[in-house]
Design an enzyme around this catalytic site. Structure first.
Site, PDB file in Angstrom:
ATOM      1  N   GLU A 186    -104.648  40.079  -0.598  1.00  0.00           N
ATOM      2  CA  GLU A 186    -103.667  41.159  -0.589  1.00  0.00           C
ATOM      3  C   GLU A 186    -102.486  40.772  -1.478  1.00  0.00           C
ATOM      4  O   GLU A 186    -101.916  41.619  -2.159  1.00  0.00           O
ATOM      5  CB  GLU A 186    -103.195  41.446   0.835  1.00  0.00           C
ATOM      6  CG  GLU A 186    -102.274  42.646   0.944  1.00  0.00           C
ATOM      7  CD  GLU A 186    -102.066  43.118   2.372  1.00  0.00           C
ATOM      8  OE1 GLU A 186    -100.923  43.483   2.699  1.00  0.00           O
ATOM      9  OE2 GLU A 186    -103.035  43.125   3.163  1.00  0.00           O
ATOM     10  N   ARG A 232    -104.826  49.349   1.424  1.00  0.00           N
ATOM     11  CA  ARG A 232    -104.048  48.422   0.604  1.00  0.00           C
ATOM     12  C   ARG A 232    -104.373  48.516  -0.893  1.00  0.00           C
ATOM     13  O   ARG A 232    -104.230  47.546  -1.633  1.00  0.00           O
ATOM     14  CB  ARG A 232    -104.223  46.982   1.095  1.00  0.00           C
ATOM     15  CG  ARG A 232    -103.777  46.762   2.534  1.00  0.00           C
ATOM     16  CD  ARG A 232    -102.309  47.090   2.750  1.00  0.00           C
ATOM     17  NE  ARG A 232    -101.951  47.018   4.150  1.00  0.00           N
ATOM     18  CZ  ARG A 232    -101.972  48.049   4.995  1.00  0.00           C
ATOM     19  NH1 ARG A 232    -102.306  49.266   4.557  1.00  0.00           N
ATOM     20  NH2 ARG A 232    -101.652  47.899   6.257  1.00  0.00           N
ATOM     21  N   SER A 259     -98.785  39.280   4.196  1.00  0.00           N
ATOM     22  CA  SER A 259    -100.216  39.058   4.438  1.00  0.00           C
ATOM     23  C   SER A 259    -100.878  38.539   3.169  1.00  0.00           C
ATOM     24  O   SER A 259    -100.769  39.151   2.109  1.00  0.00           O
ATOM     25  CB  SER A 259    -100.893  40.352   4.874  1.00  0.00           C
ATOM     26  OG  SER A 259    -100.393  40.783   6.119  1.00  0.00           O
TER      27      SER A 259
END
Length: 263
Positions: free
Chosen positions: A258, A146, A188
């Site tokens: 995130e 990520r 998320s």
């Protein structure tokens, strides 16, 4: 650079924010100028939480919303949507983009965060990336979980061209998508820490379904930050702060966001 007004309460996926001025990047020179002014790139605002007081925002103009077949590879502009990438790969029997069925966003944002689902990540498709007008091999960047490690404006990317769209894999991702909440969401909220899951940690400290104002962690999936109707930036930020505090106190794990917070 030209500017226009974007209402983030309508534009962002979580439907939180206010009308703000956003600069349009139309050329590589604009991208360099945006960086020199410390502007933040908003993309399609699918994984962003934008303060009503945020400044120095920029986005790619429609000039970068393109896809072209270059023979041995596919070149895609940074403003091209994930849904259109998925559709092209499926209709041309190309492999690797099946997981984009379940991921909203634009090419630039997908590459910036090395987006993915399960064991599939965008980096597996990439051959080269155009950052600030300069093409560089994918291996030039860390491309971690990520986080691509790219510092700059992603104008375009070149994808490997491999035959064999996998319909069974697409079905798996559709099934995963059914477990996602229907409310406006930023996706998320936290990255999964190594060896664990952010959703499990949030649930373990009683935050599944927990609300502050109209900002909540979903009953369907605790790591999805959702807007139940009229959530404010302050509601969402307070909930994120509370979650980090509770999880750290209970487990010693410092959850990493995130969702990108632009203040």
């Amino acid at each position: 650079m030209q500017t226009h007004i974007i209402n983030f309460a309508k534009y962002s996926s979580i439907k939180i924010g206010a009308p703000l001025e956003v600069s349009l990047i139309q050329t590589p020179q604009d991208a360099i100028s945006a960086l020199s002014q410390n502007m933040r790139i908003i993309g399609k605002a699918n994984n962003l939480l934008v303060s009503p007081a945020a400044q120095k925002l920029a986005m790619l103009d429609k000039h970068f919303a393109y896809l072209k077949d270059c023979g041995n590879y596919i070149e895609i502009g940074g403003a091209y949507s994930s849904g259109r990438i998925f559709s092209y790969f499926k209709s041309h029997n190309l492999a690797g983009a099946e997981f984009l069925q379940a991921l909203p966003g634009s090419l630039g944002g997908l590459v910036k965060m090395n987006a993915g689902m399960k064991s599939y990540e965008i980096k597996q498709l990439l051959q080269a990336i155009n950052v600030n007008g300069k093409w560089q091999d994918r291996e030039s960047f860390p491309m971690n979980y990520r986080d691509s490690g790219i510092e700059g404006v992603i104008l375009a990317a070149r994808f490997h061209k491999r035959e064999g769209f996998n319909n069974a894999l697409q079905a798996d991702f559709i099934a995963l998508r059914k477990n996602h909440p229907k409310e406006p969401s930023c996706g998320s909220c936290f990255k999964n820490p190594k060896g664990d899951f952010a959703g499990r940690l949030l649930e373990s400290v009683g935050l599944k379904g927990y609300c502050i104002g109209d900002a909540a962690f979903s009953e369907k999936h605790a790591n999805f930050l959702i807007n139940k109707g009229k959530a404010t930036f302050e509601d969402a930020l307070s909930l994120i702060t509370l979650a980090k505090k509770r999880v750290f106190e209970a487990s010693g794990i410092d959850l990493e966001c995130e969702v990108q917070i632009l203040q």
